[in-house]
Each structure stands twice: as C-alpha cells, then as structure tokens.
Write a protein that holds these residues in place. Structure first.
Motif, mmCIF file in Angstrom:
data_model
loop_
_atom_site.group_PDB
_atom_site.id
_atom_site.type_symbol
_atom_site.label_atom_id
_atom_site.label_comp_id
_atom_site.label_asym_id
_atom_site.label_seq_id
_atom_site.Cartn_x
_atom_site.Cartn_y
_atom_site.Cartn_z
ATOM 1 N N LEU A 61 -11.533 -27.494 -45.891
ATOM 2 C CA LEU A 61 -11.988 -27.221 -44.519
ATOM 3 C C LEU A 61 -13.127 -28.153 -44.094
ATOM 4 O O LEU A 61 -13.203 -28.579 -42.951
ATOM 5 N N PHE A 62 -14.008 -28.467 -45.020
ATOM 6 C CA PHE A 62 -15.161 -29.308 -44.679
ATOM 7 C C PHE A 62 -14.851 -30.800 -44.779
ATOM 8 O O PHE A 62 -15.598 -31.622 -44.255
ATOM 9 N N ARG A 63 -13.776 -31.127 -45.489
ATOM 10 C CA ARG A 63 -13.506 -32.546 -45.780
ATOM 11 C C ARG A 63 -12.447 -33.170 -44.910
ATOM 12 O O ARG A 63 -12.540 -34.356 -44.563
ATOM 13 N N GLU A 64 -11.402 -32.357 -44.610
ATOM 14 C CA GLU A 64 -10.158 -32.941 -44.094
ATOM 15 C C GLU A 64 -10.355 -33.876 -42.904
ATOM 16 O O GLU A 64 -9.831 -34.990 -42.886
ATOM 17 N N ALA A 65 -11.115 -33.435 -41.912
ATOM 18 C CA ALA A 65 -11.262 -34.232 -40.681
ATOM 19 C C ALA A 65 -11.886 -35.601 -40.961
ATOM 20 O O ALA A 65 -11.658 -36.545 -40.213
ATOM 21 N N TYR A 66 -12.647 -35.687 -42.055
ATOM 22 C CA TYR A 66 -13.385 -36.923 -42.327
ATOM 23 C C TYR A 66 -12.758 -37.736 -43.466
ATOM 24 O O TYR A 66 -13.329 -38.747 -43.884
ATOM 25 N N ALA A 67 -11.595 -37.262 -43.952
ATOM 26 C CA ALA A 67 -10.972 -37.890 -45.134
ATOM 27 C C ALA A 67 -10.903 -39.416 -45.015
ATOM 28 O O ALA A 67 -11.186 -40.123 -45.997
ATOM 29 N N PRO A 68 -10.559 -39.967 -43.840
ATOM 30 C CA PRO A 68 -10.430 -41.433 -43.779
ATOM 31 C C PRO A 68 -11.731 -42.181 -44.075
ATOM 32 O O PRO A 68 -11.684 -43.358 -44.437
ATOM 33 N N ILE A 69 -12.875 -41.537 -43.917
ATOM 34 C CA ILE A 69 -14.122 -42.265 -44.195
ATOM 35 C C ILE A 69 -14.864 -41.724 -45.424
ATOM 36 O O ILE A 69 -15.993 -42.103 -45.701
ATOM 37 N N ILE A 70 -14.207 -40.811 -46.156
ATOM 38 C CA ILE A 70 -14.828 -40.356 -47.410
ATOM 39 C C ILE A 70 -14.237 -41.183 -48.544
ATOM 40 O O ILE A 70 -13.025 -41.169 -48.759
ATOM 41 N N ARG A 71 -15.120 -41.868 -49.264
ATOM 42 C CA ARG A 71 -14.621 -42.688 -50.377
ATOM 43 C C ARG A 71 -14.586 -41.829 -51.627
ATOM 44 O O ARG A 71 -15.631 -41.479 -52.167
ATOM 45 N N ASN A 72 -13.393 -41.484 -52.068
ATOM 46 C CA ASN A 72 -13.381 -40.710 -53.315
ATOM 47 C C ASN A 72 -12.314 -41.167 -54.299
ATOM 48 O O ASN A 72 -11.898 -40.412 -55.154
ATOM 49 N N ASP A 73 -11.931 -42.469 -54.167
ATOM 50 C CA ASP A 73 -11.004 -43.004 -55.168
ATOM 51 C C ASP A 73 -11.696 -43.122 -56.525
ATOM 52 O O ASP A 73 -11.043 -43.330 -57.547
ATOM 53 N N HIS A 74 -13.013 -42.966 -56.560
ATOM 54 C CA HIS A 74 -13.762 -43.042 -57.812
ATOM 55 C C HIS A 74 -14.160 -41.647 -58.308
ATOM 56 O O HIS A 74 -14.980 -41.521 -59.201
ATOM 57 N N VAL A 75 -13.582 -40.601 -57.683
ATOM 58 C CA VAL A 75 -13.969 -39.231 -58.063
ATOM 59 C C VAL A 75 -12.791 -38.494 -58.697
ATOM 60 O O VAL A 75 -11.671 -38.548 -58.177
ATOM 61 N N HIS A 76 -13.023 -37.840 -59.815
ATOM 62 C CA HIS A 76 -11.994 -37.044 -60.491
ATOM 63 C C HIS A 76 -12.337 -35.564 -60.355
ATOM 64 O O HIS A 76 -13.503 -35.184 -60.453
ATOM 65 N N LEU A 77 -11.293 -34.776 -60.180
ATOM 66 C CA LEU A 77 -11.479 -33.329 -60.041
ATOM 67 C C LEU A 77 -11.154 -32.656 -61.376
ATOM 68 O O LEU A 77 -10.027 -32.785 -61.873
ATOM 69 N N ALA A 78 -12.129 -31.961 -61.931
ATOM 70 C CA ALA A 78 -11.895 -31.259 -63.210
ATOM 71 C C ALA A 78 -11.473 -29.822 -62.908
ATOM 72 O O ALA A 78 -11.915 -29.233 -61.925
ATOM 73 N N PRO A 79 -10.623 -29.230 -63.764
ATOM 74 C CA PRO A 79 -10.197 -27.841 -63.531
ATOM 75 C C PRO A 79 -11.382 -26.878 -63.494
ATOM 76 O O PRO A 79 -12.395 -27.097 -64.158
ATOM 77 N N SER A 80 -11.215 -25.828 -62.726
ATOM 78 C CA SER A 80 -12.300 -24.860 -62.554
ATOM 79 C C SER A 80 -12.411 -23.919 -63.751
ATOM 80 O O SER A 80 -11.396 -23.486 -64.299
ATOM 81 N N PRO A 81 -13.633 -23.568 -64.141
ATOM 82 C CA PRO A 81 -13.834 -22.547 -65.190
ATOM 83 C C PRO A 81 -13.950 -21.135 -64.616
ATOM 84 O O PRO A 81 -14.351 -20.212 -65.328
#
Ligand SMILES: Cc1ncc(COP(=O)(O)O)c(C=O)c1O
Length: 444
Positions: free
Chosen positions: A164-184
């Motif tokens: 919800l907070f990210r989607e609208a800005y996805a084109p200008i968020i650089r996250n090709d260097h970010v990995h998502l780890a599974p939630s605990p």
C-alpha cells in the motif's frame, strides 16, 4: 471560544493530513484537539479521548508531563537551536553519552536526525559507505524481512514490504539490491509448530540467502520482536539470536530499527536485549523524546565509526539535516531517560501489562478474534471479518466511545502510554469490546 467545527473545515481546506485519503474525511471524523493531559486528549468542546495508541506510538509518560515540560522550558531559556556541524551543546553530548551507556558502551557514536525515516536512511547509507571505505565496495545489497516497515522516504521504502505504501512509487524506488527474507511471525506456525520453530525456520532461510549472496550483502534491517506497521507481527527472540550469529559469520551489519519498539515498549529498554545481542547500528526515534518533539538517532559501533575516520573528506559521513540534534528535543529525551532511571518504569510496566492483559480477556475470547498476542506494552488481535472498511469503521466507533484506537487492516491493537491506570484499562477494554460488536454488527 472556538468549536470543533471551526477548526475542522479550516483544517480540511488547508492541511493535507498524513497517511490519509482526504476524501474519506467527508464521512469519517477528523478530530480537532485543543489540549491534552496524561492519557487524555480533549477537543474544543470538552470531549475527552483516551489515547490508546500513544499518538502513533510516540508518547510514553502521558501528555503534558510536568517533568518533560520543565526540562524543555528550562532549555528554552538557554539555547533553542544551533547547527550541529562545527558546533556542539550540552544536551546533544549528554544524550549521546547516556544512550551509549544504555547499550553498555557497545554503540558509542550517536548520529542525530529528526524523524524515524531519516534514521533508516542514515543507517543504510552508513552501512554501505562503511564497507566501501573498508575496501569492500561490492557489499551494497540489503536484506529486509517480509512485512517490514522502515518509513516513507524512498530509501526507507526500498526496504519496506507494505505494498500500500510502495506501489504508487515503485518506478522510482530502487530495490534491485534488496532481498526479502521470510518472516519469523509466530502466526505462521503450522499446526503443532512453536514460535521458536517458526523463528528457526525463518533463520534457516536467511542462512541460505546469506550463503548465496556471500560477500555482497552490506546489512540486514530488522524491527526486533514486533513488526508494528504490518499489523503487530511478533516473533521469538530466537530469530534475532540466529540473525546476529549469521551476520557475524557472513560479515553483514545488523541494523535494528527500534524506532517503534525502543524505550521499554517491548518490556526491556531495547527490544534486542531480549535476545542477548547487540546490533551494529541501532535506529531510535518516536518515544525517545517521550512523544514531545521530533528526534531520531542512529547509534553505531566503533568499527563503523572508525571506517569513516580519514584525511579524505569524501570518506566522512557527509549526511545532514538542518535540525539535527536540536537542543530542545535532546532535553526532552534526557528528561525521558531520567524518568526511566528514577521511576523503575520497566518493573512498573510489567505489573501494568499483567493487568491490561487481564482487562483485555473478553476481547481475546471474542468469537471473531484470532491470535490475541502481547509483547511488553503492546497488545494485538486479528478480527475475522470480510469488511474492507473495518479499520475506518472501528476507528469511528471507538472514537464515539471516547477511545483512540486505529486498527491496521483487521488487526486491532493497543499501545497505551505507560501511565494507563487499572480503572482506565478496564474502561478502555470495555469500550473496545463494544466498538467491536457495533462494527461487526453494522451492515457493510
Ligand atoms: C519501525 C519503524 N521504522 C521507521 C518508522 C518511520 O518513522 P517516522 O514516521 O518518524 O518517519 C516507523 C514509523 O512508524 C516505524 O514504525
């Protein structure tokens, strides 16, 4: 004498309110607040509202706290502000020293900013730049945890996993260097599985990721014990223990974002203490000033600080904000720390929390409620409903009863200031229960 309605219309015309679809204020309340004292907010017509979420998780010792008021007033007569580049002042020095002492000296360097999101930006930049300065420019990837929230600026959104907070800005968020780890998140337990086993499962997956990206990851950023903004997802401290060990093995910085959970919120002064670990970088804000003034800080280890110590200006950490280390905010923070030192807050909160848990039992046993959970001074439960507008309707129904509660999606939570009395807890729990029944009973 002004009334609520005077301020209401003027605010809707002139103020663009945060985290809000402004059009919804046509149906839902916008509440002008005239004053506040202790746990109570009061509007311009004398109606009172119990602040059940500490005004967005910032307030610790009540509104209008006399000790914090006095500290700010005293500071105001001495020095309201001076830039912190090239200058220093007593409140910043004393606060940096006291926060360092709170980490047993492990995090001895305080970099100040104003908001939580700025602290996230600073920690990410500091980590990557420290590796660069240390001769490891290839370490520039980050890991964040599923469901994470670290603030709304672009860098913070790159490690935030709330669509919800990210989607609208996805084109200008650089996250090709970010990995998502599974939630605990303990709610992910399979039948018969414990929270500890969920934590181990998530840590095992992280170990695989660290192995695959060995030498490339600068840092992992974590909200210890409670991921608040995703809906108060709680995990076993075992996860943090395992993450610390993995960070040591793979030479990855551990950033603990305790912006929401620091300052006693989870029962210990810092949440990471419950795992018996220390991070390399610690982000603090919100409760740091007792909920009075915007202030954030990133505490770092000697190793990270020393990586910037050089004759070359460009190898310094050149980040800044105009109000960095504001003396009034630092004084409010020092007064807040004084209260922790003199009033045995953590012990008193343990008793308070036991009582509040007891008061919330009718809600916990409600047939539409699942996953009632608690960590320190945070309580949460998930409501089984298909209503897309549950959160907004519940907020309105609770306000009508004099309680400020603002569910996240279907998660209703309580995060009161540390001054809630037993009778107030009983009253809050009853209003919360009535508001739930009314909201579930309304036609969609
Ligand atoms: C864990 C966490 N990190 C960062 C932030 C951002 O802080 P701020 O709203 O002060 O920018 C928040 C705010 O809720 C938070 O909960």
């Amino acid at each position: 004498m002004t009334s609520n309605s005077d301020w209401l219309q003027r605010s809707l015309n002139a103020v663009w309110h945060p985290c809000t679809q402004m059009k919804q204020h046509a149906m839902l309340p916008l509440l002008p607040i005239a004053r506040a004292e202790g746990i109570w907010l009061e509007d311009f017509e004398g109606n009172r509202f119990l602040d059940g979420i500490s005004s967005w998780w910032v307030n610790l010792f009540g509104h209008g706290n006399p000790r914090i008021n006095a500290a700010i007033t005293e500071q105001l007569s001495q020095l309201e502000h001076v830039m912190l580049a090239g200058f220093t002042h007593a409140p910043a020095v004393e606060l940096a020293e006291k926060l360092s002492a709170r980490t047993g000296g492990a995090l001895g360097h305080a970099f100040f900013a104003s908001d939580g999101a700025s602290a996230t930006e600073i920690a990410l930049k500091m980590s990557m730049h420290a590796w660069q300065n240390a001769g490891h420019p290839e370490k520039k990837e980050f890991v964040c945890v599923a469901g994470s929230y670290h603030g709304e600026t672009l860098g913070a959104l790159s490690v935030t996993d709330i669509p919800l907070f990210r989607e609208a800005y996805a084109p200008i968020i650089r996250n090709d260097h970010v990995h998502l780890a599974p939630s605990p998140d303990a709610r992910l337990a399979a039948p018969g599985e414990t929270a500890l086993e969920v934590a181990d499962r998530a840590a095992d997956a992280l170990a695989t990721l660290f192995e695959q990206r060995d030498g490339k990851i600068a840092a992992i950023i974590i909200e210890p014990l409670v991921q608040c903004a995703t809906g108060m997802a709680m995990h076993d401290p075992q996860y943090l223990k395992r993450v610390r060990a993995l960070c040591d093995t793979y030479q990855v910085h551990l950033i603990c974002d305790e912006i929401a959970v620091g300052f006693g919120r989870t029962g210990s002064f810092f949440a990471h203490e419950q795992a018996g670990i220390r991070p390399d970088l610690l982000c603090l804000s919100k409760g740091i000033t007792g909920g009075y003034l915007p202030l954030s800080v990133v505490l770092s280890t000697d190793a990270i600080f020393n990586a910037f110590w050089h004759d070359d200006t460009r190898r310094g950490f050149l980040h800044s904000h105009s109000y960095t280390g504001n003396p009034l905010a630092c004084r409010a923070a020092l007064a807040t720390l004084d209260i922790f030192e003199t009033d045995d807050v953590l012990t008193n909160n343990r008793q308070r929390a036991t009582y509040i848990s007891h008061a919330l039992q009718s809600l916990a046993r409600h047939p539409s409620v699942r996953h009632f959970r608690q960590c320190g001074m945070i309580w949460a439960l998930d409501v089984m409903t298909d209503r897309a507008d549950f959160s907004r309707r519940y907020f309105a129904n609770a306000l009508k009863r004099g309680v400020l509660l603002r569910p996240i999606g279907n998660t209703l939570y309580f995060m009161p200031p540390y001054v809630l009395t037993e009778s107030e807890a009983d009253w809050m729990a009853q209003q919360a229960l009535d508001a739930l029944d009314e909201t579930l009973g309304e036609s969609a």
